[in-house]
Design an enzyme around this catalytic site. Structure first.
Site, mmCIF file in Angstrom:
data_model
loop_
_atom_site.group_PDB
_atom_site.id
_atom_site.type_symbol
_atom_site.label_atom_id
_atom_site.label_comp_id
_atom_site.label_asym_id
_atom_site.label_seq_id
_atom_site.Cartn_x
_atom_site.Cartn_y
_atom_site.Cartn_z
ATOM 1 N N CYS A 89 0.856 -1.186 0.000
ATOM 2 C CA CYS A 89 0.000 0.000 0.000
ATOM 3 C C CYS A 89 0.891 1.235 0.000
ATOM 4 O O CYS A 89 1.887 1.288 0.727
ATOM 5 C CB CYS A 89 -0.897 -0.018 1.239
ATOM 6 S SG CYS A 89 -2.002 1.405 1.373
ATOM 7 N N HIS A 131 -8.951 -3.430 -2.608
ATOM 8 C CA HIS A 131 -8.040 -2.633 -1.784
ATOM 9 C C HIS A 131 -8.499 -1.172 -1.712
ATOM 10 O O HIS A 131 -8.584 -0.593 -0.622
ATOM 11 C CB HIS A 131 -6.626 -2.735 -2.375
ATOM 12 C CG HIS A 131 -5.580 -1.986 -1.631
ATOM 13 N ND1 HIS A 131 -4.641 -2.610 -0.848
ATOM 14 C CD2 HIS A 131 -5.301 -0.659 -1.564
ATOM 15 C CE1 HIS A 131 -3.831 -1.692 -0.317
ATOM 16 N NE2 HIS A 131 -4.210 -0.513 -0.748
ATOM 17 N N GLU A 132 -8.807 -0.585 -2.869
ATOM 18 C CA GLU A 132 -9.181 0.838 -2.895
ATOM 19 C C GLU A 132 -10.552 1.057 -2.262
ATOM 20 O O GLU A 132 -10.751 2.052 -1.552
ATOM 21 C CB GLU A 132 -9.135 1.387 -4.322
ATOM 22 C CG GLU A 132 -7.767 1.296 -4.987
ATOM 23 C CD GLU A 132 -6.609 1.809 -4.150
ATOM 24 O OE1 GLU A 132 -6.781 2.795 -3.402
ATOM 25 O OE2 GLU A 132 -5.512 1.231 -4.246
ATOM 26 N N HIS A 135 -10.169 1.207 1.412
ATOM 27 C CA HIS A 135 -9.713 2.519 1.892
ATOM 28 C C HIS A 135 -10.897 3.446 2.153
ATOM 29 O O HIS A 135 -10.912 4.185 3.138
ATOM 30 C CB HIS A 135 -8.796 3.195 0.863
ATOM 31 C CG HIS A 135 -7.357 2.833 0.998
ATOM 32 N ND1 HIS A 135 -6.624 3.070 2.137
ATOM 33 C CD2 HIS A 135 -6.502 2.274 0.104
ATOM 34 C CE1 HIS A 135 -5.380 2.666 1.945
ATOM 35 N NE2 HIS A 135 -5.283 2.172 0.722
#
Length: 166
Positions: A89, A131-132, A135
């Protein structure tokens, strides 16, 4: 090209749930442009707004030949088939750990005109979408590690110059 300064593990913005975009104006256009510019350097696959200090549901991606952005993304499909894939990351630099992710993912959101878009991917692209989106929900990939790996990651992170101790 507007490269925005990154936020690092320890910054509270990375653990906050982002607000949906409700106004589609020049400020959102500028944010999307900055996210697209900031994801371009080699070694970057995706970048979410909180990673540059903005608490809105927007991310950009640049994986293989797929480059783009999604506003107000929601994961609408994850395959039952998973795999353990090396993950890092930009907000937790220099650390890579095997992370369990779905092999296929589909995200729906909107574009700058508030028109529906859908992005899907397999393997690394699927990993990026997950993953995004994490976030934007206040999660880091570290939160998905096994207990032992998370303990190791936190120990390593605390020893890095970038770690924001509060």
């Amino acid at each position: 090209m507007a490269m925005r300064e990154l936020r690092y593990f320890g910054d509270p913005v990375l653990k906050s749930v982002c607000d949906p975009v409700t106004t589609f104006d020049s400020k959102i256009e500028a944010l999307v442009k900055d996210l697209l510019d900031s994801v371009q350097p080699d070694g970057r696959a995706g970048l979410a707004a909180p990673q540059i200090g903005v608490g809105l549901r927007v991310f950009s991606y640049d994986v293989g030949k797929q480059t783009g952005y999604v506003i107000n993304p929601e994961i609408v499909h994850l395959s039952d088939e998973t795999h353990e894939i090396g993950e890092g990351c930009l907000s937790v630099p220099e650390l890579w750990f095997p992370t369990v992710r779905a092999k296929h993912a589909v995200v729906r959101g909107v574009d700058l005109r508030n028109e529906p878009i859908e992005v899907e991917g397999v393997d690394v692209m699927a990993q990026c979408l997950q993953h995004e989106t994490d976030h934007l929900d206040g999660m880091l990939y570290l939160d998905r590690l096994t207990a032992e790996r998370k303990k190791q990651a936190l120990r390593e992170a605390r020893g890095k110059d970038w770690f924001w101790n509060r």
